[in-house]
Design a protein around this motif. Structure first.
Motif, PDB file in Angstrom:
ATOM      1  N   VAL A 220       0.865  -1.194   0.089  1.00  0.00           N
ATOM      2  CA  VAL A 220      -0.201  -0.135  -0.169  1.00  0.00           C
ATOM      3  C   VAL A 220       0.925   1.327   0.011  1.00  0.00           C
ATOM      4  O   VAL A 220       0.651   2.140  -0.830  1.00  0.00           O
ATOM      5  N   HIS A 221       1.932   1.547   0.839  1.00  0.00           N
ATOM      6  CA  HIS A 221       2.630   2.448   1.037  1.00  0.00           C
ATOM      7  C   HIS A 221       3.800   2.532   0.211  1.00  0.00           C
ATOM      8  O   HIS A 221       4.528   3.715   0.179  1.00  0.00           O
ATOM      9  N   GLY A 222       4.185   1.449  -0.308  1.00  0.00           N
ATOM     10  CA  GLY A 222       5.517   1.494  -1.258  1.00  0.00           C
ATOM     11  C   GLY A 222       6.840   1.286  -0.277  1.00  0.00           C
ATOM     12  O   GLY A 222       7.868   1.257  -0.898  1.00  0.00           O
ATOM     13  N   SER A 223       6.709   1.433   1.045  1.00  0.00           N
ATOM     14  CA  SER A 223       8.147   1.193   2.108  1.00  0.00           C
ATOM     15  C   SER A 223       7.513   0.191   3.226  1.00  0.00           C
ATOM     16  O   SER A 223       6.321   0.440   3.510  1.00  0.00           O
ATOM     17  N   GLY A 224       8.562  -0.171   3.856  1.00  0.00           N
ATOM     18  CA  GLY A 224       8.050  -1.148   4.975  1.00  0.00           C
ATOM     19  C   GLY A 224       7.837  -0.598   5.883  1.00  0.00           C
ATOM     20  O   GLY A 224       8.140   0.828   6.333  1.00  0.00           O
ATOM     21  N   PRO A 225       7.099  -0.943   7.005  1.00  0.00           N
ATOM     22  CA  PRO A 225       7.017  -0.306   8.381  1.00  0.00           C
ATOM     23  C   PRO A 225       8.404   0.324   9.103  1.00  0.00           C
ATOM     24  O   PRO A 225       7.896   1.265   9.906  1.00  0.00           O
ATOM     25  N   GLY A 226       9.179  -0.440   9.058  1.00  0.00           N
ATOM     26  CA  GLY A 226      10.142  -0.020   9.765  1.00  0.00           C
ATOM     27  C   GLY A 226      10.903   1.563   9.099  1.00  0.00           C
ATOM     28  O   GLY A 226      11.346   2.086  10.195  1.00  0.00           O
ATOM     29  N   ASP A 227      10.867   1.213   7.684  1.00  0.00           N
ATOM     30  CA  ASP A 227      11.534   2.582   7.056  1.00  0.00           C
ATOM     31  C   ASP A 227      10.323   3.575   7.511  1.00  0.00           C
ATOM     32  O   ASP A 227      10.984   4.864   7.677  1.00  0.00           O
ATOM     33  N   VAL A 228       9.254   3.420   7.459  1.00  0.00           N
ATOM     34  CA  VAL A 228       8.131   4.639   7.819  1.00  0.00           C
ATOM     35  C   VAL A 228       8.503   4.988   9.092  1.00  0.00           C
ATOM     36  O   VAL A 228       8.225   6.471   9.553  1.00  0.00           O
ATOM     37  N   ARG A 229       8.581   3.994  10.091  1.00  0.00           N
ATOM     38  CA  ARG A 229       8.761   4.488  11.478  1.00  0.00           C
ATOM     39  C   ARG A 229       9.885   5.366  11.561  1.00  0.00           C
ATOM     40  O   ARG A 229       9.782   6.499  12.288  1.00  0.00           O
ATOM     41  N   ARG A 230      10.908   5.111  10.805  1.00  0.00           N
ATOM     42  CA  ARG A 230      12.202   6.094  10.832  1.00  0.00           C
ATOM     43  C   ARG A 230      12.202   7.178  10.332  1.00  0.00           C
ATOM     44  O   ARG A 230      12.797   8.223  10.622  1.00  0.00           O
ATOM     45  N   ASP A 231      11.452   7.246   8.967  1.00  0.00           N
ATOM     46  CA  ASP A 231      11.305   8.357   8.306  1.00  0.00           C
ATOM     47  C   ASP A 231      10.227   9.224   8.322  1.00  0.00           C
ATOM     48  O   ASP A 231      10.303  10.263   7.785  1.00  0.00           O
ATOM     49  N   GLY A 232       9.117   8.550   8.745  1.00  0.00           N
ATOM     50  CA  GLY A 232       7.920   9.348   8.813  1.00  0.00           C
ATOM     51  C   GLY A 232       7.050   9.156   7.565  1.00  0.00           C
ATOM     52  O   GLY A 232       5.968   9.765   7.488  1.00  0.00           O
ATOM     53  N   GLY A 233       7.582   8.344   6.609  1.00  0.00           N
ATOM     54  CA  GLY A 233       6.850   8.284   5.249  1.00  0.00           C
ATOM     55  C   GLY A 233       7.870   7.505   4.580  1.00  0.00           C
ATOM     56  O   GLY A 233       8.881   7.050   4.759  1.00  0.00           O
ATOM     57  N   PRO A 234       7.444   7.632   3.125  1.00  0.00           N
ATOM     58  CA  PRO A 234       6.070   8.014   2.533  1.00  0.00           C
ATOM     59  C   PRO A 234       4.899   7.295   2.829  1.00  0.00           C
ATOM     60  O   PRO A 234       5.062   6.069   3.275  1.00  0.00           O
ATOM     61  N   LEU A 235       3.735   7.832   2.838  1.00  0.00           N
ATOM     62  CA  LEU A 235       2.322   7.175   3.187  1.00  0.00           C
ATOM     63  C   LEU A 235       1.603   7.607   2.064  1.00  0.00           C
ATOM     64  O   LEU A 235       1.703   8.614   1.732  1.00  0.00           O
TER      65      LEU A 235
END
Length: 289
Positions: free
Chosen positions: A93-108
């Motif tokens: 859905v988001h194009g990035s894994g949950p670990g990456d999103v937790r670190r970078d805040g996105g993309p969402l």
């Protein structure tokens, strides 16, 4: 139908981490799961299953970014049995894994909650007739093909092109009941009408239940029932596909009928030599809503 679809959307929100009882909701609204799923996918532009996944991952993303729970807790909270399964759905859905999103805040990529509303359309009347047909059979040459919503389906083209011209003439001579002539039949369609899902395509004709079919032909037995028949004319297959879409957006919401399970068929009444334009009839199995 608009009210039923909005009730379905509300049910999704109330049970995002659980399996949806779509059949129970449909029965409570006086319709069927088959019809509800078909209308949802046609009007929303995506299958119900895809909408549920997008909404789950939209809500889950907030938990991931906040960082108050570990990722496995978040996975379980949103209906996934493992971090790996959650990670795959999240990345899809988001194009990035949950670990990456937790670190970078996105993309969402956020999926807003859908809301169906009635709009004024249908300024062009649809040429339709309703036909009560006894049981009959569809006979011809069948194959499994992927569903393609727009444009020519090359898999169907290849299937038809592989048949010798004499076979087309032989099939046409077998036709003895409506819908008349050579038919393009779709059966076993996924109720969500997911792009790429498989269906059975049959190139053949309709024959009465008593007519014996020659050996070597596939057959689909069609029970007695009502059919809505839509006449369409113009560029092919664009005009036919536009009419098919309009049955969901305009005709069914405006008429006391719903789709019932069963094959649909297209009869080509007239066409240009290069098939760039055609006049067709689209036969859809229906029942009182």
């Amino acid at each position: 139908m608009i009210s039923a679809l909005n009730r379905l959307v509300d049910l999704v929100e109330q049970h995002l981490a659980e399996e949806l009882d779509v059949d129970g909701l449909a029965k409570g609204l006086g319709t069927t799961e088959y019809h509800l799923r078909r209308m949802f996918s046609s009007l929303a532009g995506m299958p119900l299953s895809e909408y549920v996944r997008r909404r789950r991952m939209t809500v889950a993303a907030a938990d991931v970014v906040r960082g108050e729970r570990d990722l496995l807790d978040i996975a379980v909270r949103h209906g996934y049995g493992s971090g790996e399964a959650f990670g795959r759905a999240f990345r899809a859905v988001h194009g990035s894994g949950p670990g990456d999103v937790r670190r970078d805040g996105g993309p969402l990529r956020t999926q807003p909650q859908l809301r169906f509303r009635l709009t004024v359309e249908g300024t062009l009347p649809m040429d339709t007739r309703l036909v009560d047909r006894p049981a009959f059979r569809l006979v011809g040459h069948a194959t499994r093909v992927p569903l393609i919503h727009e444009g020519v389906n090359p898999h169907i083209q290849q299937h038809i092109a592989a048949l010798p011209q004499d076979e087309h003439r032989r099939l046409k001579a077998l036709s003895d009941t409506e819908p008349k002539g050579l038919l393009q039949v779709s059966d076993d369609l996924d109720p969500d009408a997911t792009e790429g899902s498989e269906l059975t395509y049959l190139h053949g004709v309709a024959v009465s239940r008593e007519t014996p079919a020659p050996d070597g032909l596939d057959a689909i037995h069609v029970p007695a029932g009502m059919w809505a028949v839509f006449r369409t004319s113009g560029p092919h297959p664009q005009a036919l596909q536009a009419t098919w879409a309009a049955t969901a957006t305009e005709w069914f919401p405006s008429n006391p009928w719903r789709l019932r399970p069963g094959p649909s068929a297209v009869a080509v009444l007239e066409r240009a030599d290069d098939f760039s334009t055609a006049t067709c009839e689209l036969w859809l199995p229906v029942e009182p809503a």
